[in-house]
Scaffold this active site. Structure first.
Site, PDB file in Angstrom:
ATOM      1  CD  GLU A  91      10.410  43.906 131.037  1.00  0.00           C
ATOM      2  OE1 GLU A  91      10.204  44.707 131.902  1.00  0.00           O
ATOM      3  OE2 GLU A  91       9.779  42.895 130.710  1.00  0.00           O
ATOM      4  CG  HIS A 312       0.655  42.036 116.787  1.00  0.00           C
ATOM      5  ND1 HIS A 312       0.717  43.261 116.435  1.00  0.00           N
ATOM      6  CD2 HIS A 312       0.817  41.623 115.355  1.00  0.00           C
ATOM      7  CE1 HIS A 312       0.983  43.633 115.187  1.00  0.00           C
ATOM      8  NE2 HIS A 312       1.021  42.585 114.423  1.00  0.00           N
ATOM      9  CB  SER A 313       3.106  45.432 118.868  1.00  0.00           C
ATOM     10  OG  SER A 313       1.889  46.088 119.366  1.00  0.00           O
TER      11      SER A 313
END
Length: 426
Positions: A91, A312-313
């Protein structure tokens, strides 16, 4: 007489003749023509605990698995801490507070492998080994300092977030290029083998199935096999290499079959089963050191089948190549933390009140370090030019002077730098 000779000749004819060419030591000649494509049943997947948290019948006992209440609770708490860290830092990146992040959602059982290593063993990670660092003693402050690139970062703020490293914990710094850590781990293991220390040390190398598509994977396995390097190659086969599903990466039987091709002792495990991961790593370490009574030091390959729940990222949107329903289905039916929690609850080692308390306590601890990290100073700009040469080269000195001039000439663009570092560091 002729009948007896015929039978004798027939008996001799059925004995296969071994190939004597030096390129393949265990082959036999055959007159039956045919190509081999590896078709048929795939390699089995070892599991010690099912999705409901029950130990499998006929498998290793609790004692053999090393299960104690203390160990089970520690593994679970580390999983919760990793998950909480991931939620908050993901976040934070979405809010623009850090530049990049990668989560370990769905792969938290990797922590089980760390519990079977020794502190002196060296670790080469890829991207999702934060749980290994947590288990080895990497603090929340160290995680925050690295992700924020603050003055406490051992990498001096020169790496992308989640590119962790710790000399104190024998964890080699993660690098962005894919698969570079595999030949490095093989080489390091060869050096460890030559140390001839009494206890023995191994190199633990983590990578994803996408990394196994790179040439360095094959070079590393072949080097480790031929030199007898005490390397544990641990493949996290989570189904997707960034945006490429495994079905588009290879046709063969996963990654484990490749280890067999290089003559490496190999096992495939349920990567969502923390006890299977822990047990396999423990056995692999003994094999790598030659302490299993079956030979000298040698590499071992573990393929852990799992599923990447997260993107994935933060640079990836996995909904572009898989449905949200598929992800939620996996999260619901087989989550590593849920599986271990069910195991704990079945033994009355855990309850809802303890769960709530742990979640609250962990979140407060992460948020506390998070808020402090944002206020800490950044490393001095001079650190951009050090640690490469013993003495700065003329070209680097010129670049350093140019940087200092720019900071002085355009203070409005470097205000945050001056505030964090003070003019004496600029």
């Amino acid at each position: 007489m002729s009948t007896k000779l015929s039978r004798s000749s027939a008996s001799k004819a059925v004995q296969p003749e071994k190939v004597m060419f030096p390129g393949a030591r265990d082959s036999y000649f055959t007159s039956q023509f045919g190509f081999t494509a590896g078709e048929g049943q795939g390699l089995p997947t070892f599991r010690a605990m099912d999705a409901n948290g029950r130990l499998c019948e006929g498998g290793p006992t609790e004692e053999e698995l090393g299960i104690t209440k203390e160990m089970a609770l520690r593994l679970y708490r580390e999983m919760v801490q990793l998950n909480t860290l991931d939620v908050i830092m993901y976040e934070a990146q979405r809010q623009g507070r850090i530049s990049f992040y990668m989560t370990s959602y769905g792969e938290e059982s990797l922590i089980g492998s760390a519990s079977s290593l020794r502190p002196e063993d060296v670790v080469f990670g890829q991207y999702r080994e934060a749980g290994v660092l947590l288990y080895r003693g990497f603090t929340l402050r160290e995680f925050m300092d690295q992700c924020y690139g603050s003055v406490g970062d051992s990498g001096k703020g020169r790496q992308m977030p989640v590119h962790f490293g710790s000399a104190r914990l024998n964890f080699h710094t993660i690098s962005s290029p894919l698969t570079t850590q595999l030949p490095q781990a093989a080489g390091a293991a060869y050096a460890l083998k030559r140390e001839s220390s009494e206890e023995g040390r191994v190199a633990m190398c983590y990578f994803g199935e996408g990394a196994a598509s790179e040439g360095d994977f094959h070079a590393a396995l072949n080097m480790a096999a031929t030199l007898g390097c005490p390397t544990i190659f641990y493949c996290r086969n989570n189904g997707f290499a960034i945006s490429t599903p495994s079905t588009e990466q290879y046709v063969g039987d996963g990654i484990a079959s490749r280890g067999i091709g290089y003559g490496i002792e190999t096992i495939r495990v349920d990567g969502n089963d923390v006890w299977a991961v822990k047990y396999a790593t423990e056995k692999a370490r003994k094999m790598a050191l030659g302490d299993d009574g079956k030979g000298s030091p040698r590499p071992v390959l573990i393929e852990a089948l799992t599923y990447r729940i997260g993107h994935h990222s933060t640079s990836d949107d996995s909904s572009a190549y898989r449905s949200k329903e598929e992800v939620e289905d996996w999260r619901r039916k087989d989550d590593p933390m849920t599986r271990l929690r069910r195991f704990l609850e079945s033994r009355d080692w855990w309850n809802a009140e303890e769960e709530t308390a742990l979640r609250d306590e962990t979140r407060k601890a992460v948020l506390s370090e998070f808020s402090q990290a944002e206020k800490r100073a950044k490393p001095p700009i001079s650190d951009l030019f050090t640690d490469v040469y013993d003495e700065l080269t003329p070209a680097l000195k010129e670049q350093q002077q140019e940087m200092e001039r720019l900071v002085r000439e355009y203070p409005e663009y470097y205000q945050s730098v001056r505030e964090h570092q003070g003019s004496e560091n600029v």
